[in-house]
Design an enzyme around this catalytic site. Structure first.
Site, PDB file in Angstrom:
ATOM      1  N   LYS A 131       0.862  -1.198   0.000  1.00 13.54           N
ATOM      2  CA  LYS A 131       0.000   0.000   0.000  1.00 13.54           C
ATOM      3  C   LYS A 131       0.890   1.236   0.000  1.00 13.54           C
ATOM      4  O   LYS A 131       1.666   1.469   0.905  1.00 13.54           O
ATOM      5  CB  LYS A 131      -0.927   0.063   1.214  1.00 13.54           C
ATOM      6  CG  LYS A 131      -1.964   1.170   1.029  1.00 13.54           C
ATOM      7  CD  LYS A 131      -2.631   1.639   2.304  1.00 13.54           C
ATOM      8  CE  LYS A 131      -1.852   2.653   3.080  1.00 13.54           C
ATOM      9  NZ  LYS A 131      -1.650   3.957   2.396  1.00 13.54           N
ATOM     10  N   CYS A 164      13.477  10.623   7.424  1.00 12.15           N
ATOM     11  CA  CYS A 164      13.388  10.084   8.784  1.00 12.15           C
ATOM     12  C   CYS A 164      14.704  10.292   9.515  1.00 12.15           C
ATOM     13  O   CYS A 164      14.726  10.425  10.724  1.00 12.15           O
ATOM     14  CB  CYS A 164      13.012   8.622   8.730  1.00 12.15           C
ATOM     15  SG  CYS A 164      13.975   7.705   7.548  1.00 12.15           S
ATOM     16  N   GLU A 211      10.006   1.040  10.531  1.00  9.13           N
ATOM     17  CA  GLU A 211      11.050   2.050  10.335  1.00  9.13           C
ATOM     18  C   GLU A 211      10.377   3.390  10.563  1.00  9.13           C
ATOM     19  O   GLU A 211       9.556   3.812   9.759  1.00  9.13           O
ATOM     20  CB  GLU A 211      11.631   1.909   8.928  1.00  9.13           C
ATOM     21  CG  GLU A 211      13.044   2.455   8.818  1.00  9.13           C
ATOM     22  CD  GLU A 211      13.055   3.878   8.338  1.00  9.13           C
ATOM     23  OE1 GLU A 211      13.036   4.787   9.208  1.00  9.13           O
ATOM     24  OE2 GLU A 211      13.064   4.088   7.122  1.00  9.13           O
TER      25      GLU A 211
HETATM   26  P1  NAI Z   1       1.806   8.257   8.503  1.00 10.29           P
HETATM   27  O1  NAI Z   1       2.640   7.430   9.411  1.00 10.29           O
HETATM   28  O2  NAI Z   1       0.391   8.527   8.873  1.00 10.29           O
HETATM   29  O3  NAI Z   1       1.776   7.596   7.027  1.00 10.29           O
HETATM   30  C1  NAI Z   1       2.676   6.663   6.530  1.00 10.29           C
HETATM   31  C2  NAI Z   1       1.929   5.522   5.877  1.00 10.29           C
HETATM   32  O4  NAI Z   1       1.118   4.865   6.853  1.00 10.29           O
HETATM   33  C3  NAI Z   1       0.969   5.917   4.754  1.00 10.29           C
HETATM   34  O5  NAI Z   1       0.997   4.943   3.742  1.00 10.29           O
HETATM   35  C4  NAI Z   1      -0.372   5.918   5.446  1.00 10.29           C
HETATM   36  O6  NAI Z   1      -1.447   5.696   4.566  1.00 10.29           O
HETATM   37  C5  NAI Z   1      -0.223   4.756   6.392  1.00 10.29           C
HETATM   38  N1  NAI Z   1      -1.131   4.786   7.543  1.00 10.29           N
HETATM   39  C6  NAI Z   1      -1.657   5.872   8.165  1.00 10.29           C
HETATM   40  N2  NAI Z   1      -2.484   5.490   9.151  1.00 10.29           N
HETATM   41  C7  NAI Z   1      -2.502   4.146   9.167  1.00 10.29           C
HETATM   42  C8  NAI Z   1      -3.170   3.169   9.961  1.00 10.29           C
HETATM   43  N3  NAI Z   1      -4.005   3.504  10.952  1.00 10.29           N
HETATM   44  N4  NAI Z   1      -2.944   1.858   9.700  1.00 10.29           N
HETATM   45  C9  NAI Z   1      -2.098   1.498   8.729  1.00 10.29           C
HETATM   46  N5  NAI Z   1      -1.454   2.368   7.928  1.00 10.29           N
HETATM   47  C10 NAI Z   1      -1.638   3.680   8.151  1.00 10.29           C
HETATM   48  O7  NAI Z   1       2.560   9.630   8.262  1.00 10.29           O
HETATM   49  P2  NAI Z   1       1.948  11.032   7.752  1.00 10.29           P
HETATM   50  O8  NAI Z   1       0.690  11.373   8.457  1.00 10.29           O
HETATM   51  O9  NAI Z   1       1.948  11.014   6.291  1.00 10.29           O
HETATM   52  O10 NAI Z   1       3.082  12.015   8.292  1.00 10.29           O
HETATM   53  C11 NAI Z   1       3.066  12.424   9.658  1.00 10.29           C
HETATM   54  C12 NAI Z   1       4.438  12.432  10.248  1.00 10.29           C
HETATM   55  O11 NAI Z   1       4.992  11.145  10.209  1.00 10.29           O
HETATM   56  C13 NAI Z   1       5.437  13.292   9.524  1.00 10.29           C
HETATM   57  O12 NAI Z   1       5.356  14.626   9.912  1.00 10.29           O
HETATM   58  C14 NAI Z   1       6.714  12.657   9.948  1.00 10.29           C
HETATM   59  O13 NAI Z   1       7.088  13.136  11.216  1.00 10.29           O
HETATM   60  C15 NAI Z   1       6.381  11.188  10.069  1.00 10.29           C
HETATM   61  N6  NAI Z   1       6.772  10.421   8.872  1.00 10.29           N
HETATM   62  C16 NAI Z   1       7.928   9.696   8.918  1.00 10.29           C
HETATM   63  C17 NAI Z   1       8.359   9.033   7.815  1.00 10.29           C
HETATM   64  C18 NAI Z   1       9.626   8.250   7.830  1.00 10.29           C
HETATM   65  O14 NAI Z   1      10.245   8.083   6.791  1.00 10.29           O
HETATM   66  N7  NAI Z   1      10.023   7.702   8.950  1.00 10.29           N
HETATM   67  C19 NAI Z   1       7.643   9.087   6.542  1.00 10.29           C
HETATM   68  C20 NAI Z   1       6.400   9.815   6.604  1.00 10.29           C
HETATM   69  C21 NAI Z   1       6.014  10.465   7.735  1.00 10.29           C
END
Ligand code: NAI
Ligand code: MG
Length: 496
Positions: free
Chosen positions: A188, A298, A264
């Protein structure tokens, strides 16, 4: 809804963008025929709409992955798995310009950086292609009447949930180790950036992977992501994203079938500069450490610590360097920094900037919007910060860093480790002993010395503390996609 649409980028001209769900090597609409809009973060305009996967589509995709895992894929030899991955890498390489352009359009990263990402995708797939026929077990001598051996078997159906900051690269990091070890996948993508993976899905079929081995669905976290994490027929879930959602996924895995989990997650990584560092080189690395990919990394080096002897000189030079970063149109070859990914992320980052100002930190440069459309934010530096400030503790995930003055090595190691995160860190010094001592004492999954953000598919990557569970890349990732089986045989003689 049609399953493809014609889009245009300044690099490719018109191209065919798939918009459906890729299940069983076919393009399909979602069962409920839902769609959502994809936004261009540089212009805030709608690029196109794509199919949205719901729980029903997740069930269909998981069933396809299951059938393939129990059937055709199981019979494919390790050499053939490797050959398919090499082929996929070749097709991706041939389409570098297309993939990079789609990435720039959808994600907003500069075309130069996007091409770099595609290069890393190709490298990663080739690296894991080479591992496919090198997955081995052991024979273990327990006693003369027994023959015992272990097998490294695939885990099964893997759900993989990826973020929007490196859409294609995260895709490759996840599929490489999973496929070379013989698993099947439901991927996904992030709802903000579905396009490049959909283009890539066509290459999966073209390379000759059997149907159902790699399924790609677009959709939202709360719907498709949640359905995958709590699915009873998913054997493993691998996630990259926020620590908050990492916890949610782990809970869902625990409450359903105890699927294996690798995570991660976020970071708030310290980047430490000693008095004796080569200041010019260091400023380039510190600048790259925080502003690469618009701070949406990240492992971004967001907490900068500078020793007192060079502190004033460093701030002045770094400020000048940050102000020289070209912010603007991702399709301009000279652009370094594009827009943030979404209005939501833009607002979150601006909120942190306001918090920093309110808490009394000094905004040395930036701190405001760039231009009048698109989610652009100027490179921002805060000084006069204290450890209790939000901007020192929380992941901002934007072009915002803090600078703190320090006196001694012990003091900076303690400050560097004063975080719930532990993804990465860096130390800049000309003294080898300092470099090694500090690297060994920092609690982080990766420590860079005299550089930053230099990842390689050969080197394991992952988090200490709340930055994650398990490792990606390198040989280490194979352990997250295999499980050990022990076979123990009696050769002779009764038990009693
Ligand atoms: P997120 O963690 O919500 O999204 C990442 C992925 O998880 C997306 O594919 C999303 O659809 C999925 N996701 C969201 N809610 C879910 C759930 N309940 N169950 C399963 N999958 C789910 O991150 P978001 O809201 O896009 O960004 C928020 C913050 O997260 C950013 O400001 C940043 O701090 C952090 N982040 C960190 C990343 C990294 O590379 N470690 C990448 C993206 C965001
Ligand atoms: Mg987008």
């Amino acid at each position: 809804m049609p399953l493809t649409t014609t889009l245009k980028t300044p690099v490719t001209g018109p191209y065919e963008q798939p918009t459906g769900l890729f299940i069983n090597n076919e393009w399909v609409e979602g069962v409920d025929k839902k769609t959502f809009e994809v936004i261009n973060p540089s212009t805030e305009e709608v690029i196109c709409s794509v199919s949205e996967a719901t729980e029903k589509d997740v069930d269909i995709a998981v069933a396809a992955a299951r059938k393939s895992f129990e059937g055709e894929w199981r019979k494919v030899t390790p050499q053939e798995r490797g050959r398919l991955l090499y082929k996929l890498a070749d097709i991706a390489e041939k389409n570098t310009d297309l993939l990079a352009a789609v990435e720039s359009l959808d994600n907003g990263k500069s075309i130069t950086m996007a091409k770099g990402d595609v290069g890393a995708v190709v490298g990663c797939l080739r690296y894991y292609a080479g591992y496919a026929d090198k997955i081995e077990g052991k024979t273990i001598d327990t006693n003369p009447d027994t023959f015992a051996y272990t097998r490294s078997e695939p885990i099964g159906v893997c759900a993989q949930i990826i973020p929007w900051n490196f859409p294609l690269l995260m895709f490759a990091w996840k599929i490489g180790p999973a496929l070379c070890t013989g698993n099947t996948i439901v991927m996904k993508t992030a709802e903000q950036t579905p396009l490049s993976a959909l283009v890539f899905a066509n290459f999966v079929k073209e390379a000759g992977f059997p149907a159902g081995v790699l399924n790609v669905i677009s959709g939202f976290g709360k719907v498709a992501g949640a359905a995958l994490s709590s699915h009873m027929d998913v054997d493993k879930i691998a996630f990259t994203g926020s620590t908050l959602i990492g916890r949610t996924i782990m809970k869902a895995a625990a409450a359903s079938n105890l699927k294996k989990v690798t995570l991660e997650l976020g970071g708030k990584s310290p980047n430490i500069v000693f008095d004796d560092a080569d200041i010019e080189q260091t400023i380039s690395w510190v600048n790259f450490g925080i502003y690469f990919n618009h701070g949406q990394c990240c492992c971004a080096g967001s907490r900068i610590y500078v020793q007192e002897g060079i502190y004033d000189k460093f701030i002045a030079a770094f400020k000048k360097r940050a102000e020289q970063n070209t912010v603007g149109d991702p399709f301009d070859n000279s652009t370094f920094q594009g827009p943030q990914i979404s209005q939501l992320q833009y607002d979150r980052i601006m909120h942190y900037i306001e918090e920093g100002k309110k808490a009394g930190a000094t905004c040395e440069t930036g701190g405001e919007r760039h231009g009048d459309k698109g989610y652009f934010i100027k490179p921002t530096i805060f000084s006069d910060v204290t450890p209790d400030m939000k901007i020192m503790q929380e992941e901002i995930f934007g072009p915002v860093c803090t600078i703190t003055k320090f006196k001694t090595e012990d003091e900076v190691v303690a400050a560097g480790n004063d975080s719930t995160y532990g993804l990465a860190a860096a130390v800049h010094t000309r003294d080898l002993n300092t470099a090694i001592r500090v690297s060994n004492n920092l609690r982080a999954g990766t420590v860079w010395v005299n550089q930053y953000n230099m990842l390689s598919h050969q080197l394991p990557f992952g988090g200490f503390k709340e930055s994650g569970i398990g490792r990606e890349l390198g040989e280490a990732a194979l352990a997250n996609y295999t499980q050990n089986k022990t076979v123990s045989m009696r050769l002779a003689g009764p038990l009693f």
